[in-house]
Design an enzyme around this catalytic site. Structure first.
Site, PDB file in Angstrom:
ATOM      1  N   HIS A  79       2.696  60.613  37.049  1.00 46.93           N
ATOM      2  CA  HIS A  79       2.007  60.304  35.784  1.00 46.93           C
ATOM      3  C   HIS A  79       1.010  61.416  35.483  1.00 46.93           C
ATOM      4  O   HIS A  79       0.217  61.801  36.349  1.00 46.93           O
ATOM      5  CB  HIS A  79       1.296  58.949  35.886  1.00 46.93           C
ATOM      6  CG  HIS A  79       2.241  57.781  35.845  1.00 46.93           C
ATOM      7  ND1 HIS A  79       2.854  57.372  34.684  1.00 46.93           N
ATOM      8  CD2 HIS A  79       2.709  56.973  36.817  1.00 46.93           C
ATOM      9  CE1 HIS A  79       3.642  56.333  34.949  1.00 46.93           C
ATOM     10  NE2 HIS A  79       3.579  56.080  36.231  1.00 46.93           N
ATOM     11  N   PHE A 267       0.270  42.355  40.836  1.00 48.48           N
ATOM     12  CA  PHE A 267      -1.135  42.337  40.424  1.00 48.48           C
ATOM     13  C   PHE A 267      -1.246  41.531  39.135  1.00 48.48           C
ATOM     14  O   PHE A 267      -0.700  41.937  38.104  1.00 48.48           O
ATOM     15  CB  PHE A 267      -1.637  43.771  40.222  1.00 48.48           C
ATOM     16  CG  PHE A 267      -1.091  44.708  41.253  1.00 48.48           C
ATOM     17  CD1 PHE A 267      -0.226  45.734  40.902  1.00 48.48           C
ATOM     18  CD2 PHE A 267      -1.372  44.514  42.596  1.00 48.48           C
ATOM     19  CE1 PHE A 267       0.318  46.575  41.863  1.00 48.48           C
ATOM     20  CE2 PHE A 267      -0.829  45.354  43.570  1.00 48.48           C
ATOM     21  CZ  PHE A 267       0.010  46.386  43.197  1.00 48.48           C
ATOM     22  N   ASP A 269      -2.327  40.731  36.071  1.00 43.73           N
ATOM     23  CA  ASP A 269      -3.102  41.313  34.966  1.00 43.73           C
ATOM     24  C   ASP A 269      -2.708  40.619  33.679  1.00 43.73           C
ATOM     25  O   ASP A 269      -2.268  39.468  33.710  1.00 43.73           O
ATOM     26  CB  ASP A 269      -2.775  42.812  34.902  1.00 43.73           C
ATOM     27  CG  ASP A 269      -1.354  43.009  34.388  1.00 43.73           C
ATOM     28  OD1 ASP A 269      -1.168  43.750  33.421  1.00 43.73           O
ATOM     29  OD2 ASP A 269      -0.443  42.374  34.937  1.00 43.73           O
ATOM     30  N   ASP A 338       6.274  45.782  40.522  1.00 37.80           N
ATOM     31  CA  ASP A 338       5.149  45.612  39.590  1.00 37.80           C
ATOM     32  C   ASP A 338       4.876  46.904  38.824  1.00 37.80           C
ATOM     33  O   ASP A 338       4.766  46.907  37.590  1.00 37.80           O
ATOM     34  CB  ASP A 338       3.902  45.180  40.368  1.00 37.80           C
ATOM     35  CG  ASP A 338       2.687  45.113  39.470  1.00 37.80           C
ATOM     36  OD1 ASP A 338       2.204  46.181  39.041  1.00 37.80           O
ATOM     37  OD2 ASP A 338       2.234  44.001  39.147  1.00 37.80           O
ATOM     38  N   ASP A 343       5.095  49.931  33.709  1.00 43.17           N
ATOM     39  CA  ASP A 343       5.543  51.134  32.972  1.00 43.17           C
ATOM     40  C   ASP A 343       6.607  50.761  31.934  1.00 43.17           C
ATOM     41  O   ASP A 343       6.596  51.269  30.802  1.00 43.17           O
ATOM     42  CB  ASP A 343       6.076  52.188  33.941  1.00 43.17           C
ATOM     43  CG  ASP A 343       4.959  52.780  34.803  1.00 43.17           C
ATOM     44  OD1 ASP A 343       5.259  53.304  35.892  1.00 43.17           O
ATOM     45  OD2 ASP A 343       3.774  52.672  34.397  1.00 43.17           O
TER      46      ASP A 343
HETATM   47  N1  LIG Z   1       0.185  44.530  37.237  1.00 42.40           N
HETATM   48  C1  LIG Z   1      -0.220  45.746  36.884  1.00 42.40           C
HETATM   49  N2  LIG Z   1      -1.271  45.860  36.056  1.00 42.40           N
HETATM   50  C2  LIG Z   1      -1.646  47.120  35.702  1.00 42.40           C
HETATM   51  C3  LIG Z   1      -1.003  48.280  36.145  1.00 42.40           C
HETATM   52  C4  LIG Z   1      -1.686  49.367  35.554  1.00 42.40           C
HETATM   53  C5  LIG Z   1      -1.354  50.829  35.678  1.00 42.40           C
HETATM   54  N3  LIG Z   1      -0.875  51.180  36.987  1.00 42.40           N
HETATM   55  C6  LIG Z   1      -0.264  52.507  37.064  1.00 42.40           C
HETATM   56  C7  LIG Z   1      -0.071  52.899  38.463  1.00 42.40           C
HETATM   57  C8  LIG Z   1       1.214  52.791  38.818  1.00 42.40           C
HETATM   58  C9  LIG Z   1       2.016  52.285  37.711  1.00 42.40           C
HETATM   59  O1  LIG Z   1       3.213  53.000  37.634  1.00 42.40           O
HETATM   60  C10 LIG Z   1       1.140  52.489  36.492  1.00 42.40           C
HETATM   61  O2  LIG Z   1       1.459  53.740  35.943  1.00 42.40           O
HETATM   62  C11 LIG Z   1      -2.724  48.836  34.796  1.00 42.40           C
HETATM   63  N4  LIG Z   1      -2.657  47.492  34.903  1.00 42.40           N
HETATM   64  C12 LIG Z   1      -3.440  46.463  34.232  1.00 42.40           C
HETATM   65  O3  LIG Z   1      -2.832  46.269  32.959  1.00 42.40           O
HETATM   66  C13 LIG Z   1      -3.852  46.022  31.983  1.00 42.40           C
HETATM   67  C14 LIG Z   1      -3.913  47.221  31.084  1.00 42.40           C
HETATM   68  O4  LIG Z   1      -2.810  47.151  30.204  1.00 42.40           O
HETATM   69  P1  LIG Z   1      -2.859  48.130  28.918  1.00 42.40           P
HETATM   70  O5  LIG Z   1      -4.148  47.738  28.155  1.00 42.40           O
HETATM   71  O6  LIG Z   1      -1.591  47.822  28.175  1.00 42.40           O
HETATM   72  O7  LIG Z   1      -2.926  49.547  29.454  1.00 42.40           O
HETATM   73  C15 LIG Z   1      -5.151  45.867  32.762  1.00 42.40           C
HETATM   74  O8  LIG Z   1      -5.278  44.536  33.208  1.00 42.40           O
HETATM   75  C16 LIG Z   1      -4.883  46.783  33.952  1.00 42.40           C
HETATM   76  O9  LIG Z   1      -5.683  46.438  35.068  1.00 42.40           O
HETATM   77  C17 LIG Z   1       0.106  48.133  37.026  1.00 42.40           C
HETATM   78  O10 LIG Z   1       0.742  49.104  37.489  1.00 42.40           O
HETATM   79  N5  LIG Z   1       0.455  46.846  37.350  1.00 42.40           N
END
Ligand SMILES: Nc1nc2c(c(CN[C@H]3C=C[C@H](O)[C@@H]3O)cn2[C@@H]2O[C@H](COP(=O)(O)O)[C@@H](O)[C@H]2O)c(=O)[nH]1
Length: 366
Positions: A79, A267, A269, A338, A343
């Site tokens: 990324h 996670f 979210d 996840d 992504d």
């Molecule tokens: N379950 C889960 N939640 C994740 C991520 C990530 C980013 N992780 C990076 C690392 C490796 C991955 O490949 C991603 O490139 C952010 N979030 C959550 O999402 C919300 C933000 O959303 P939006 O406002 O649309 O960007 C916020 O609660 C944030 O904490 C994830 O991976 N999994």
């Protein structure tokens, strides 16, 4: 509560009565309890359902896509904004990033929502946070150094507001809460870990579960748990994504070497539950469906919210089991599924594909 959960609790009570000892709060175990609690929430949910047929179909799609894209820990560093070096500076970066990795969603239209200009692009959501940290480092503001962000004279609130400055009229959501997280966590690192995130990670003895529990035990802003049907349930979204980001960023080596990494769950979210619904894994009761589609607030700790979070964790576990069942020996865990789902959700959003809105909970927990 599942039978397994009851057994666990009984064994613990028996141990304490026989040994006459309450567990020493500093005896940090590697059992996070998150997956068991997610199953308990699912077994007691009425507003969120996991669709068996949808989950089976999604498992095939997800796995074929993950293979097509060679999805692995390497993907994390690919990324554009994620730090690439495998050093302590990257560890410090990830700690601050996941300390503040919450609540980016906005009520405003796309053109007016909080956004950050960096490297000639406009970043929103999670990527706006990463862009702010990278921009601060480019400007020689040591925002990822614990002794700096713990120190109000060295790093006054105004300086932190400057780090997170917006290119629109809307400031970053929950700025004050983010400042408090930085101060409190910085102080704990200074007082207990000699100002070093590396010392914190070392204290977990290469156990992912122990690091999650250490974070929840030592840092109040990582203690992500709720009450559901009169029982305490542990969701632990930011402590778990912190461990997962370290694991991925360091490709399972160095600070990223954990012997029990597969005990980490999805996670919980606000973005991944949305894609789980789009993929047909989750379905909602009519009142919950209406609440989400009309973008009414879902309070943190409410039954709706805990069901959404717990069932999402359990749905990803079922996806993982289905993938492994169909592909024995597949190198897959809840983390990679996840990461892929997040992504994928962002790709679909960028492509303008229709989707149910994500639920609107404003909190520091995700
Ligand atoms: N379950 C889960 N939640 C994740 C991520 C990530 C980013 N992780 C990076 C690392 C490796 C991955 O490949 C991603 O490139 C952010 N979030 C959550 O999402 C919300 C933000 O959303 P939006 O406002 O649309 O960007 C916020 O609660 C944030 O904490 C994830 O991976 N999994």
């Amino acid at each position: 509560m599942s039978d397994d959960e009851v057994d666990h609790e009984l064994i613990e009570l028996l141990r304490q009565s026989l040994l006459g000892s309450k567990p020493n709060p500093d005896d940090i175990t590697s059992d996070t309890k998150v997956l068991r609690h997610a199953e308990y929430i699912y077994n007691n949910s009425i507003d969120v359902n996991i669709d068996a047929r949808g989950t089976r179909a999604a498992a095939q799609l997800i796995w074929s896509q993950m293979q097509l894209r060679c999805y692995s820990t390497e993907t994390w560093s690919e990324h554009e904004l994620h730090p690439k070096a495998k050093d302590e500076a990257t560890l410090n970066f990830i700690f601050v990033m996941d300390l503040l990795n919450f609540s980016f969603w906005s009520e405003k239209p796309e053109s007016e929502r909080y956004a950050v200009e960096y490297r000639g692009q406009t970043w929103t959501g999670y990527w706006s946070l990463v862009a702010c940290l990278q921009r601060a480092l480019d400007e020689d503001i040591p925002i990822t150094t614990p002794s700096f962000y713990a120190d109000e004279s060295e790093c006054p609130d105004e300086r932190i507001a400057y780090v997170f400055r917006s290119s629109t009229g809307e400031e970053i959501p929950m700025l004050q809460e983010r400042i408090t997280c930085l101060r409190d966590a910085g102080q704990v690192l200074e007082d207990t870990f000699d100002g070093s995130v590396a010392n914190l990670v070392a204290a977990a003895d290469n156990s992912a579960g122990k690091l999650v529990n250490l974070l929840a035990h030592r840092f109040s802003c990582f203690k992500d748990e709720s009450i559901y049907e009169k029982r305490a349930v542990r969701i632990m979204k930011r402590p778990q994504i912190l461990v997962a980001d370290i694991w991925a960023a360091f490709n399972e080596e160095s600070y990223g070497e954990f012997h029990d990494i597969d005990s980490i769950t999805m996670f919980a979210d606000y973005r991944v539950p949305q894609i789980l619904h789009t993929l047909g894994c989750l379905t909602y009761s009519p009142p919950l469906d209406s609440t989400i589609r009309t973008q009414r607030p879902v309070d943190h700790g409410s039954s709706y919210e805990v069901q959404l979070r717990g069932c999402s964790i359990w749905a990803v576990e079922l996806l993982r089991r289905e993938i492994v069942r169909n592909n024995p020996g597949a190198k897959v865990n809840a983390i990679l599924i996840d990461f892929f789902l997040y992504d994928l959700a962002k790709e679909k959003e960028k492509a303008g594909e229709p989707a149910i809105p994500h639920h609107r909970t404003r909190s520091i927990w995700y």
